[in-house]
Design a protein around this motif. Structure first.
Motif: not given
Length: 472
Positions: A55, A57, A60, A172, A255-256
């Protein structure tokens, strides 16, 4: 020669330090019973553990958190502070030589010169020196304590790093889980809307009673009401992620955007669990704090003995500034050596009280270490058993979701054909929604438990942050 011999003997005696010599507590290797549940392999992850989810994301977010998290920055500052203290303590092994410049003026009577006061001035410029000969280990034990404090702060820094990575992953996964549950609820809301329209149509043509219309409306509104709390959960996770990254809450909202996360469904690499207690940074930090507390018992023990130091001066002394800077003048040159012995012979009560306090603190540090070991074993056992049971639960829920989906589909067909009561249709649709939501919750729980396992194991496969390298 006599002076050199005395210094040599002092250096020999300095190797003897008062107080107990520290030995690491004997702690047996970890024997984890929960490994019998299966689903684990004793090898380390091939990369940082979070990269197993593939993943980008998540990768990051964790990378940015390890750069900017404020808890991590605070721990980093404490390591630097402890390192500075340790460096300062080491300088006590050597003489302290400060530059000293003085001017003295006095007006007093001098014997044999009558009753008239004599006005005198004195200038001095040179280097003072003070060196404590560490006969009984006061300096040595102080250095040992400072070094152990530094290593404890280093391990505390590693513990924060492990915690930050796990917390980012947990939040997350919870964010993605909330997004998935919202998607499930909206899909079921669309289905409930179609059922509501079909019910109204059948009511208008007189094939059903108004009770079914109200029931369909109630079901629609129940699903609609379940969405706002899920949206709140999504927002809370996003806000928390921003703070973990050292940013203001809300900066990651764009972003999410919603995305699917596949639950971890492979054998989980967890490394050699027998080395758990040698790997967990909180256990290592507790052991280093015990070492520091033991060294401070030595410092307090050394205070019971005399302290020997040598004071000296090398420079120039003169009654005028002109002669002071005339370096060729023999009268201005001066040096002195003053051995000093200090001993708190009449203050033993206070010294022994401090020694008793240090021993009690060492006993407390030992108890803290032993507790940390037990908590580490408990957390690891819990995380392993939780992961294994959640995997089993997810497997059964997925099978139930398949059956519930098929049942709801058949109920819809039979209801439209008029061969099934509306209550039976509602029951089938409610069960489908409940099971699909439970699957989403279980998938999130599995991924969260993976993060919990690697946190409990001390960050297996997690590399040290690049900015931390060399701090020791």
């Amino acid at each position: 020669m006599k002076y050199a011999f005395a210094v040599l003997m002092a250096l020999v005696l300095a190797g003897c330090a008062a107080g107990p010599d520290y030995t690491t507590p004997a702690t047996p290797p970890a024997q984890l019973q929960s490994l019998r549940e299966g689903g684990f392999v004793e090898r380390s992850p091939e990369a940082a553990w979070w990269q197993q989810f593939d993943d980008a994301e998540l990768d990051s977010l964790i990378a940015r958190a390890l750069d900017a998290n404020l808890d991590l920055q605070g721990a980093l500052a404490r390591v630097r502070a402890a390192r500075a203290v340790f460096t300062g303590e080491k300088y006590d092994y050597a003489p302290h030589v400060p530059l000293d410049a003085r001017y003295t003026r006095s007006d007093r009577q001098q014997p044999g010169l009558g009753d008239r006061p004599v006005d005198t001035e004195q200038y001095s410029l040179g280097f003072d020196a003070r060196w404590e000969i560490d006969l009984f280990g006061h300096v040595r034990r102080s250095v040992e304590a400072a070094h152990a404090d530094l290593e404890a702060e280093w391990q505390a820094l590693r513990s924060v790093q492990v915690t930050v990575a796990a917390e980012v992953a947990r939040n997350y996964f919870e964010l993605r889980g909330a997004q998935r549950r919202i998607a499930v609820a909206r899909d079921n809301l669309d289905n409930a809307q179609r059922t509501r329209e079909q019910t109204r149509t059948r009511y208008r043509i007189g094939t059903i009673s108004p009770i079914d219309v109200y029931r369909s409306q109630a079901r629609y509104k129940a699903i609609e009401a379940s969405i706002p709390p899920l949206q709140a959960s999504e927002q809370r996770a996003a806000l928390r992620l921003a703070v973990l990254l050292g940013q203001r809450p809300g900066t990651l909202d764009r972003e999410l955007k919603p995305a699917r996360v596949v639950p971890y469904a492979k054998a989980l690499p967890i490394g050699d669990t027998r080395r758990l207690l040698q790997r967990r940074p909180d256990v290592l930090a507790a052991e280093r704090r015990l070492a520091a507390a033991t060294a401070r018992v030595g410092v307090a023990s050394a205070d019971l003995f005399p302290r020997v130091s040598v004071n000296g001066f090398v420079g120039f002394i003169s009654g005028s500034t002109a002669d002071l800077f005339d370096f060729s003048a023999d009268g201005a040159r001066a040096w002195s050596v003053t051995p000093t012995v200090s001993w708190a012979a009449f203050d033993f009560g206070s010294l022994r009280a401090r020694l008793t306090a240090r021993k009690a603190q060492a006993d407390g540090a030992l108890a803290d270490y032993q507790k940390t070991v037990l908590v580490a074993l408990e957390e690891t056992e819990n995380s392993l058993i939780t992961y294994a049971k959640q995997q089993a639960q997810l497997y059964h829920l997925v099978e139930q979701a398949v059956a519930a989906g098929r049942a709801a589909e058949l109920a819809g067909v039979q209801y439209r054909a008029g061969s099934l009561d509306f209550l039976d249709l509602l029951d089938a649709q409610r069960e489908q929604l409940a099971v699909e939501d439970a699957v989403a919750v279980a998938q999130t729980a599995v991924n969260v438990s993976v993060a919990g396992i690697y946190k409990a194991l001390g960050g297996v496969g997690q590399p040290e942050h690049t900015e931390m390298v060399g701090l020791r």
